[in-house]
Design a protein around this motif. Structure first.
Motif, PDB file in Angstrom:
ATOM      1  N   PRO A 138       0.813  -1.223   0.000  1.00  0.00           N
ATOM      2  CA  PRO A 138       0.000   0.000   0.000  1.00  0.00           C
ATOM      3  C   PRO A 138       0.846   1.273   0.000  1.00  0.00           C
ATOM      4  N   ASP A 139       2.001   1.257   0.680  1.00  0.00           N
ATOM      5  CA  ASP A 139       2.898   2.413   0.651  1.00  0.00           C
ATOM      6  C   ASP A 139       3.478   2.599  -0.746  1.00  0.00           C
ATOM      7  N   ALA A 140       3.909   1.496  -1.378  1.00  0.00           N
ATOM      8  CA  ALA A 140       4.473   1.584  -2.730  1.00  0.00           C
ATOM      9  C   ALA A 140       3.462   2.173  -3.701  1.00  0.00           C
ATOM     10  N   ILE A 141       2.215   1.785  -3.543  1.00  0.00           N
ATOM     11  CA  ILE A 141       1.153   2.301  -4.418  1.00  0.00           C
ATOM     12  C   ILE A 141       0.993   3.806  -4.252  1.00  0.00           C
ATOM     13  N   LEU A 142       1.154   4.286  -3.018  1.00  0.00           N
ATOM     14  CA  LEU A 142       1.012   5.720  -2.734  1.00  0.00           C
ATOM     15  C   LEU A 142       2.294   6.497  -3.002  1.00  0.00           C
ATOM     16  N   GLY A 143       3.417   5.801  -3.134  1.00  0.00           N
ATOM     17  CA  GLY A 143       4.678   6.493  -3.354  1.00  0.00           C
ATOM     18  C   GLY A 143       5.279   7.045  -2.083  1.00  0.00           C
ATOM     19  N   GLN A 144       5.272   6.249  -1.014  1.00  0.00           N
ATOM     20  CA  GLN A 144       5.815   6.703   0.265  1.00  0.00           C
ATOM     21  C   GLN A 144       6.536   5.561   0.951  1.00  0.00           C
ATOM     22  N   TYR A 145       7.520   5.900   1.779  1.00  0.00           N
ATOM     23  CA  TYR A 145       8.251   4.883   2.521  1.00  0.00           C
ATOM     24  C   TYR A 145       7.476   4.407   3.739  1.00  0.00           C
ATOM     25  N   ASN A 146       6.647   5.253   4.296  1.00  0.00           N
ATOM     26  CA  ASN A 146       5.813   4.891   5.430  1.00  0.00           C
ATOM     27  C   ASN A 146       4.727   5.938   5.607  1.00  0.00           C
ATOM     28  N   LYS A 147       3.745   5.612   6.447  1.00  0.00           N
ATOM     29  CA  LYS A 147       2.604   6.502   6.646  1.00  0.00           C
ATOM     30  C   LYS A 147       3.000   7.806   7.322  1.00  0.00           C
ATOM     31  N   ALA A 148       4.084   7.769   8.098  1.00  0.00           N
ATOM     32  CA  ALA A 148       4.514   8.974   8.808  1.00  0.00           C
ATOM     33  C   ALA A 148       5.052  10.033   7.854  1.00  0.00           C
ATOM     34  N   ASN A 149       5.435   9.617   6.649  1.00  0.00           N
ATOM     35  CA  ASN A 149       5.958  10.549   5.647  1.00  0.00           C
ATOM     36  C   ASN A 149       5.229  10.338   4.331  1.00  0.00           C
ATOM     37  N   PRO A 150       4.004  10.839   4.223  1.00  0.00           N
ATOM     38  CA  PRO A 150       3.216  10.608   3.016  1.00  0.00           C
ATOM     39  C   PRO A 150       3.860  11.226   1.783  1.00  0.00           C
ATOM     40  N   HIS A 151       3.470  10.691   0.642  1.00  0.00           N
ATOM     41  CA  HIS A 151       4.052  11.154  -0.623  1.00  0.00           C
ATOM     42  C   HIS A 151       3.783  12.638  -0.840  1.00  0.00           C
ATOM     43  N   LEU A 152       4.815  13.331  -1.278  1.00  0.00           N
ATOM     44  CA  LEU A 152       4.725  14.730  -1.666  1.00  0.00           C
ATOM     45  C   LEU A 152       5.392  14.893  -3.025  1.00  0.00           C
ATOM     46  N   PRO A 153       5.043  15.923  -3.782  1.00  0.00           N
ATOM     47  CA  PRO A 153       5.785  16.211  -5.017  1.00  0.00           C
ATOM     48  C   PRO A 153       7.267  16.433  -4.690  1.00  0.00           C
ATOM     49  N   PRO A 154       8.157  16.228  -5.658  1.00  0.00           N
ATOM     50  CA  PRO A 154       9.596  16.251  -5.384  1.00  0.00           C
ATOM     51  C   PRO A 154      10.094  17.439  -4.569  1.00  0.00           C
ATOM     52  N   TRP A 155       9.762  18.661  -4.963  1.00  0.00           N
ATOM     53  CA  TRP A 155      10.316  19.823  -4.264  1.00  0.00           C
ATOM     54  C   TRP A 155       9.763  19.940  -2.849  1.00  0.00           C
ATOM     55  N   GLN A 156       8.520  19.540  -2.658  1.00  0.00           N
ATOM     56  CA  GLN A 156       7.973  19.550  -1.302  1.00  0.00           C
ATOM     57  C   GLN A 156       8.631  18.472  -0.437  1.00  0.00           C
ATOM     58  N   HIS A 157       8.919  17.336  -1.060  1.00  0.00           N
ATOM     59  CA  HIS A 157       9.623  16.284  -0.323  1.00  0.00           C
ATOM     60  C   HIS A 157      11.016  16.767   0.095  1.00  0.00           C
ATOM     61  N   ILE A 158      11.706  17.444  -0.803  1.00  0.00           N
ATOM     62  CA  ILE A 158      13.045  17.949  -0.496  1.00  0.00           C
ATOM     63  C   ILE A 158      12.983  18.969   0.649  1.00  0.00           C
ATOM     64  N   LYS A 159      12.004  19.854   0.626  1.00  0.00           N
ATOM     65  CA  LYS A 159      11.854  20.841   1.701  1.00  0.00           C
ATOM     66  C   LYS A 159      11.627  20.139   3.036  1.00  0.00           C
ATOM     67  N   ARG A 160      10.807  19.078   3.037  1.00  0.00           N
ATOM     68  CA  ARG A 160      10.574  18.327   4.268  1.00  0.00           C
ATOM     69  C   ARG A 160      11.852  17.601   4.706  1.00  0.00           C
ATOM     70  N   ALA A 161      12.588  17.066   3.748  1.00  0.00           N
ATOM     71  CA  ALA A 161      13.782  16.289   4.067  1.00  0.00           C
ATOM     72  C   ALA A 161      14.867  17.141   4.718  1.00  0.00           C
ATOM     73  N   VAL A 162      15.062  18.374   4.229  1.00  0.00           N
ATOM     74  CA  VAL A 162      16.139  19.209   4.773  1.00  0.00           C
ATOM     75  C   VAL A 162      15.851  19.646   6.203  1.00  0.00           C
ATOM     76  N   LYS A 163      14.612  19.524   6.623  1.00  0.00           N
ATOM     77  CA  LYS A 163      14.254  19.844   8.004  1.00  0.00           C
ATOM     78  C   LYS A 163      14.391  18.623   8.921  1.00  0.00           C
ATOM     79  N   SER A 164      14.640  17.476   8.321  1.00  0.00           N
ATOM     80  CA  SER A 164      14.730  16.240   9.090  1.00  0.00           C
ATOM     81  C   SER A 164      16.100  16.112   9.748  1.00  0.00           C
ATOM     82  N   PRO A 165      16.172  15.477  10.922  1.00  0.00           N
ATOM     83  CA  PRO A 165      17.478  15.236  11.556  1.00  0.00           C
ATOM     84  C   PRO A 165      18.385  14.348  10.695  1.00  0.00           C
ATOM     85  N   LYS A 166      17.781  13.479   9.867  1.00  0.00           N
ATOM     86  CA  LYS A 166      18.551  12.604   8.984  1.00  0.00           C
ATOM     87  C   LYS A 166      18.327  13.053   7.537  1.00  0.00           C
TER      88      LYS A 166
END
Length: 277
Positions: free
Chosen positions: A216-244
């Motif tokens: 179900p995660d693969a179908i949605l394009g996400q690694y897990n429910k805690a980090n739902p799929h976002l368009p690329p640039w939005q994903h990058i913005k979220r990622a740079v705020k992450s501790p990892k």
């Protein structure tokens, strides 16, 4: 070799929808005659074509402080329902993408055959999302585990590592390319994952979803429910705020269209393929 396909279900994570979906994928990809058997703590809503047995007794007790799927040790018993001889075990959260018939033709019926653990290729470890063995072949391991469940779990962490290292006559592995690990082998490597959808490698028969990333995660394009799929640039913005940051940047993927196609077809099918016998 008689075709006997086995799955196991406990708790509330999967249940009848997953059992039925796997059954329909098996029907679509296995030449009859075959048996499809579920060892399960619930039978409500399970397709009548599935032979249900109660869960075998858990050896010893359920260990703590480990992420391995130790309830699978129930299937190591000397007796397993009314099964005789070799059976093919398949996890509930796989995608079957090709014929299962060769899994019954490979090697000797007395072999214990596992998928390779591609996450640690140099360690020569097995992966038990899809394996074949004769009933009772791992009964000595069940006795070892029952004698000290927590000690065994602490030492090996994963039940598949315990099986690989301790199977009485050793283990064999499925031929390369039959079984693929979705996260490692289907998602393009960074940075191509931002431009290319997950692919299904040619010749794949079963795709496994080890870890927290499931179909179900693969179908949605996400690694897990805690980090739902976002368009690329939005994903990058979220990622740079992450501790990892680096790990988060790499954990982008587009929705996997082919997984959706297989998964939804199995949900919609009424097991119209020839019934097992």
């Amino acid at each position: 070799m008689r075709k006997q396909i086995v799955c196991i279900n406990w708790g509330t994570k999967y249940g009848a929808p997953y059992i039925n979906r796997l059954y329909r994928m098996v029907c679509a990809n296995t030449t009859p005659p075959f048996r499809f058997v579920a060892f399960t703590d619930t039978r409500e809503g399970v397709d009548p074509g599935v032979e249900c047995f109660d869960l075998p007794e858990m050896p010893g007790f359920m260990p703590e402080r480990t992420i391995g799927q130790w309830p699978k040790s129930r299937l190591w018993a000397a007796e397993l329902g009314d099964l005789k001889g070799a059976f093919l075990f398949v996890d509930l959260d796989v995608a079957i993408t090709g014929s299962l018939d060769p899994f019954f033709e490979f090697g000797d019926e007395n072999d214990v055959v596992l998928a390779r653990n591609i996450a640690k290729p140099l360690h020569k470890l097995g992966q038990t999302s899809i394996y074949r063995m004769p009933v009772g072949a791992l009964a000595p391991l069940q006795d070892m585990f029952a004698a000290d469940p927590q000690g065994v779990a602490d030492k090996y962490r994963f039940e598949q590592h315990f099986v690989t290292k301790n199977a009485p006559n050793g283990v064999k592995f499925w031929p390369g390319g039959w079984v693929r690990h979705f996260r490692i082998e289907c998602i393009p490597t960074f940075p191509l994952n931002y431009f290319v959808e997950p692919r299904l490698p040619k010749g794949t028969r079963v795709v496994i979803f080890a870890g927290s990333l499931n179909p179900p995660d693969a179908i949605l394009g996400q690694y897990n429910k805690a980090n739902p799929h976002l368009p690329p640039w939005q994903h990058i913005k979220r990622a740079v705020k992450s501790p990892k940051k680096i790990k988060s940047l790499r954990q982008f993927m587009w929705p996997a269209t082919w997984v959706r196609t297989i998964w939804e077809k199995a949900e919609q099918d009424q097991a119209s393929s020839p019934k097992p016998s």
